[in-house]
Design a protein around this motif. Structure first.
Motif, PDB file in Angstrom:
ATOM      1  N   LEU A 202       0.833  -1.205   0.000  1.00 39.38           N
ATOM      2  CA  LEU A 202       0.000   0.000   0.000  1.00 39.38           C
ATOM      3  C   LEU A 202       0.869   1.258   0.000  1.00 39.38           C
ATOM      4  O   LEU A 202       1.630   1.492   0.934  1.00 39.38           O
ATOM      5  CB  LEU A 202      -0.935   0.017   1.212  1.00 39.38           C
ATOM      6  N   ARG A 203       0.730   2.024  -1.068  1.00 39.44           N
ATOM      7  CA  ARG A 203       1.362   3.347  -1.143  1.00 39.44           C
ATOM      8  C   ARG A 203       0.272   4.375  -1.420  1.00 39.44           C
ATOM      9  O   ARG A 203      -0.499   4.235  -2.380  1.00 39.44           O
ATOM     10  CB  ARG A 203       2.433   3.384  -2.247  1.00 39.44           C
ATOM     11  N   LEU A 204       0.189   5.363  -0.564  1.00 38.58           N
ATOM     12  CA  LEU A 204      -0.741   6.462  -0.783  1.00 38.58           C
ATOM     13  C   LEU A 204      -0.071   7.503  -1.669  1.00 38.58           C
ATOM     14  O   LEU A 204       1.073   7.891  -1.425  1.00 38.58           O
ATOM     15  CB  LEU A 204      -1.131   7.097   0.553  1.00 38.58           C
ATOM     16  N   TYR A 205      -0.784   7.936  -2.688  1.00 39.76           N
ATOM     17  CA  TYR A 205      -0.298   9.017  -3.560  1.00 39.76           C
ATOM     18  C   TYR A 205      -1.136  10.252  -3.269  1.00 39.76           C
ATOM     19  O   TYR A 205      -2.344  10.270  -3.523  1.00 39.76           O
ATOM     20  CB  TYR A 205      -0.386   8.604  -5.028  1.00 39.76           C
ATOM     21  N   LEU A 206      -0.494  11.251  -2.699  1.00 41.92           N
ATOM     22  CA  LEU A 206      -1.201  12.430  -2.218  1.00 41.92           C
ATOM     23  C   LEU A 206      -1.468  13.394  -3.378  1.00 41.92           C
ATOM     24  O   LEU A 206      -0.538  13.914  -3.996  1.00 41.92           O
ATOM     25  CB  LEU A 206      -0.387  13.138  -1.136  1.00 41.92           C
ATOM     26  N   ILE A 207      -2.750  13.623  -3.654  1.00 44.12           N
ATOM     27  CA  ILE A 207      -3.164  14.534  -4.719  1.00 44.12           C
ATOM     28  C   ILE A 207      -3.646  15.829  -4.072  1.00 44.12           C
ATOM     29  O   ILE A 207      -4.583  15.825  -3.278  1.00 44.12           O
ATOM     30  CB  ILE A 207      -4.314  13.930  -5.563  1.00 44.12           C
ATOM     31  N   PRO A 388      -6.787  12.571  -1.511  1.00 44.90           N
ATOM     32  CA  PRO A 388      -6.709  14.035  -1.551  1.00 44.90           C
ATOM     33  C   PRO A 388      -6.002  14.578  -0.313  1.00 44.90           C
ATOM     34  O   PRO A 388      -5.977  13.935   0.737  1.00 44.90           O
ATOM     35  CB  PRO A 388      -8.172  14.455  -1.565  1.00 44.90           C
ATOM     36  N   TYR A 389      -5.426  15.758  -0.457  1.00 47.23           N
ATOM     37  CA  TYR A 389      -4.864  16.415   0.724  1.00 47.23           C
ATOM     38  C   TYR A 389      -4.803  17.920   0.516  1.00 47.23           C
ATOM     39  O   TYR A 389      -4.859  18.421  -0.609  1.00 47.23           O
ATOM     40  CB  TYR A 389      -3.485  15.845   1.063  1.00 47.23           C
ATOM     41  N   LEU A 390      -4.705  18.619   1.622  1.00 50.36           N
ATOM     42  CA  LEU A 390      -4.543  20.069   1.663  1.00 50.36           C
ATOM     43  C   LEU A 390      -3.076  20.376   1.885  1.00 50.36           C
ATOM     44  O   LEU A 390      -2.475  19.868   2.829  1.00 50.36           O
ATOM     45  CB  LEU A 390      -5.399  20.655   2.800  1.00 50.36           C
ATOM     46  N   MET A 391      -2.476  21.225   1.016  1.00 48.81           N
ATOM     47  CA  MET A 391      -1.056  21.536   1.133  1.00 48.81           C
ATOM     48  C   MET A 391      -0.837  22.798   1.949  1.00 48.81           C
ATOM     49  O   MET A 391      -1.625  23.747   1.867  1.00 48.81           O
ATOM     50  CB  MET A 391      -0.417  21.695  -0.246  1.00 48.81           C
ATOM     51  N   SER A 392       0.257  22.811   2.708  1.00 51.03           N
ATOM     52  CA  SER A 392       0.534  23.943   3.585  1.00 51.03           C
ATOM     53  C   SER A 392       1.081  25.149   2.837  1.00 51.03           C
ATOM     54  O   SER A 392       0.954  26.280   3.292  1.00 51.03           O
ATOM     55  CB  SER A 392       1.527  23.528   4.681  1.00 51.03           C
ATOM     56  N   GLY A 393       1.722  24.934   1.690  1.00 50.81           N
ATOM     57  CA  GLY A 393       2.307  26.031   0.931  1.00 50.81           C
ATOM     58  C   GLY A 393       1.351  26.558  -0.123  1.00 50.81           C
ATOM     59  O   GLY A 393       0.138  26.351  -0.069  1.00 50.81           O
ATOM     60  N   GLY A 394       1.930  27.249  -1.119  1.00 48.78           N
ATOM     61  CA  GLY A 394       1.117  27.839  -2.182  1.00 48.78           C
ATOM     62  C   GLY A 394       1.707  27.553  -3.542  1.00 48.78           C
ATOM     63  O   GLY A 394       2.896  27.280  -3.676  1.00 48.78           O
ATOM     64  N   THR A 395       0.872  27.624  -4.577  1.00 46.25           N
ATOM     65  CA  THR A 395       1.300  27.372  -5.947  1.00 46.25           C
ATOM     66  C   THR A 395       0.615  28.374  -6.880  1.00 46.25           C
ATOM     67  O   THR A 395      -0.192  29.206  -6.461  1.00 46.25           O
ATOM     68  CB  THR A 395       0.941  25.939  -6.405  1.00 46.25           C
ATOM     69  N   ASP A 396       0.900  28.235  -8.170  1.00 47.74           N
ATOM     70  CA  ASP A 396       0.245  29.065  -9.170  1.00 47.74           C
ATOM     71  C   ASP A 396      -1.243  28.781  -9.270  1.00 47.74           C
ATOM     72  O   ASP A 396      -1.971  29.516  -9.952  1.00 47.74           O
ATOM     73  CB  ASP A 396       0.891  28.849 -10.542  1.00 47.74           C
ATOM     74  N   ALA A 397      -1.713  27.727  -8.605  1.00 47.44           N
ATOM     75  CA  ALA A 397      -3.149  27.445  -8.606  1.00 47.44           C
ATOM     76  C   ALA A 397      -3.949  28.645  -8.108  1.00 47.44           C
ATOM     77  O   ALA A 397      -5.112  28.823  -8.498  1.00 47.44           O
ATOM     78  CB  ALA A 397      -3.448  26.219  -7.748  1.00 47.44           C
ATOM     79  N   LYS A 398      -3.355  29.462  -7.255  1.00 42.79           N
ATOM     80  CA  LYS A 398      -4.052  30.645  -6.749  1.00 42.79           C
ATOM     81  C   LYS A 398      -4.434  31.583  -7.888  1.00 42.79           C
ATOM     82  O   LYS A 398      -5.484  32.229  -7.850  1.00 42.79           O
ATOM     83  CB  LYS A 398      -3.180  31.364  -5.724  1.00 42.79           C
ATOM     84  N   ALA A 399      -3.573  31.676  -8.893  1.00 43.25           N
ATOM     85  CA  ALA A 399      -3.876  32.529 -10.043  1.00 43.25           C
ATOM     86  C   ALA A 399      -4.930  31.895 -10.940  1.00 43.25           C
ATOM     87  O   ALA A 399      -5.911  32.544 -11.336  1.00 43.25           O
ATOM     88  CB  ALA A 399      -2.606  32.786 -10.848  1.00 43.25           C
TER      89      ALA A 399
END
Length: 451
Positions: A202-207, A388-399
């Motif tokens: 079992l390997r979880l892949y965090l999306i 699924p997961y919530l990331m602590s940092g930020g990405t270009d997704a904000k734009a």
């Protein structure tokens, strides 16, 4: 005799032309060797040289890349890749070209040499995020060589300035050239698709389905300047220091978002524990996940960390002003609560101003795109389970979120269980296993047939 290449279940091409993973390591090495350090001001080299390198590789694959500059040297590349179904809505596939600074004296290798050692490619940007840039280029070029378009049209975007908030990259593109993204309703980019080994089968892949909002703040205290030997009841340094200490020591309450709750449910099942995020000690349970617990733990509440201090110019002079910088992050839906708390903590004698303020986008872990991720991962790794997961940092997704685009972090990597992957981001001796790069290219190749 058919002209179509033969492709194995693993995605390796046995016919004409290279497989999707054939160039990925070399492409990533080349990109690492192009210094695109972003200091957050105008001191860095910019992204122009890297964008020109990518443009050449994209053009060789038959696309027509366009370069856009918010300022001289701050270069973003956009290209359209036509799909087998021209009526389908285009998918945005994005990666940034800039990297954070690296102090060479702290590293075991030259951070811009692209050295391969111990089965890993070392260098600044190896995981953030020239690895995904290289995967995209490798898959594009392999598909062009065998005349295999993706299922749907793709808009490729290699952006500038992500490491400083994207205001000279993705945000600038959204403000000045939104037509380039017409029709895009979904996107993939960093930081997601990496594995977390629970056990051999079992390997979880965090999306990534959400990320915390950004509130980089400058705190400013003004007082009465004077001689350091005299009493001073309006000392700016004292007022600022007390405010910074209150913020740094503050324990924000737990706030479980839908993405965090979904992740915790998956973890509860994977670990075989009965975890109630509303009542149980969630962080104690997360500690069983190893180093990734640092990042996941930070997504359970708002955070604010003092990062810089500036005051004074001589030992015996009390300055009239003192400033500090705070890196604040808020979970989706908690923006107002976060700002109100900060204002209470800084008190009446300190003011705040925003250096960089941006949203906390979140989307549902559902739909055809998510199913394509699950299927493409499982085809390469039968032990894969996408979560699924919530990331602590930020990405270009904000734009991109400003245009209503659903954004996912999906830069697939199967990682060794003992690799501190979270520590690679902005860390010393950043590196990625070469096998992980090749795995990611094969997964991405299959994904583009399904997405």
């Amino acid at each position: 005799m058919t002209d179509e290449p033969t492709v194995t279940p693993s995605g390796k091409n046995l016919g004409r032309g290279p497989g999707p993973d054939a160039e990925v390591v070399q492409l990533c090495r080349d990109l690492i060797r192009i210094d695109t350090t972003n200091f957050g001001n105008d001191d860095g080299p910019g992204e122009r040289k890297a964008a020109e390198y990518v443009a050449a590789k994209v053009a060789e694959a038959g696309l027509e890349p366009e370069l856009y500059e918010s300022e001289p040297g701050r270069t973003t590349l956009v290209a359209r890749w036509e799909g087998a179904d021209p009526t389908a809505s285009p998918l945005l596939v994005h990666g940034h070209l800039d990297v954070v600074p690296a102090m060479a004296a702290d590293w075991s290798v030259d951070p811009f040499a692209g050295e391969i050692r111990d089965g890993c490619l070392w260098g600044r940007g190896a995981v953030d995020m020239k690895d995904f840039d290289a995967m995209v280029l490798s898959v594009l070029r392999a598909r062009a060589g065998t005349n295999r378009p993706p299922r749907r049209p793709i808009v490729l975007a290699f952006t500038a300035d992500e490491e400083a908030g994207g205001h000279k990259g993705a945000h600038w593109l959204v403000e000045h050239h939104p037509h380039l993204l017409d029709g895009c309703t979904e996107a993939i980019g960093e930081v997601g698709g990496f594995s977390l080994t629970v056990r051999d089968d079992l390997r979880l892949y965090l999306i990534q389905t959400a990320e915390k909002g950004m509130a980089w703040m400058r705190l400013r205290a003004r007082g009465t300047a004077g001689h350091g030997s005299m009493r001073n009841d309006h000392n700016a340094v004292t007022e600022l220091a007390e405010a910074v200490a209150r913020i740094g020591r503050h324990e924000f309450p737990t706030r479980i978002t839908p993405s965090a709750r979904a992740f915790l449910s998956e973890i509860s099942d994977a670990l075989g524990i009965d975890l109630d995020p509303d009542t149980d000690d969630v962080e104690a349970a997360l500690s069983r996940l190893g180093t990734v617990a640092r990042m996941i733990g930070a997504t359970l509440r708002n955070t604010a960390n003092p990062t810089m201090l500036d005051a004074g110019y001589k030992a015996n002079v009390i300055p009239g002003e003192a400033t500090a910088t705070v890196d604040g992050r808020f979970v989706p839906g908690a923006q107002e609560e976060f700002l109100n708390t900060i204002d209470e903590l800084i008190g009446d004698h300190v003011t705040r101003e925003m250096i960089n303020f941006d949203s906390a986008p979140e989307t549902e872990f559902a739909g055809a795109l998510v199913e394509a991720m699950k299927t493409s991962l499982a085809a390469e790794d039968p032990a894969a389970r996408a979560v699924p997961y919530l990331m602590s940092g930020g990405t270009d997704a904000k734009a991109w979120d400003r245009l209503g685009i659903r954004c996912f972090g999906f830069a697939p990597l199967r990682l060794p269980p003992d690799l501190d992957f979270v520590g690679m981001f902005h860390g010393v001796d950043e590196r990625v296993p070469t096998e992980s790069l090749e795995f990611g290219a094969r997964v991405l190749d299959r994904f583009l047939d399904l997405a």
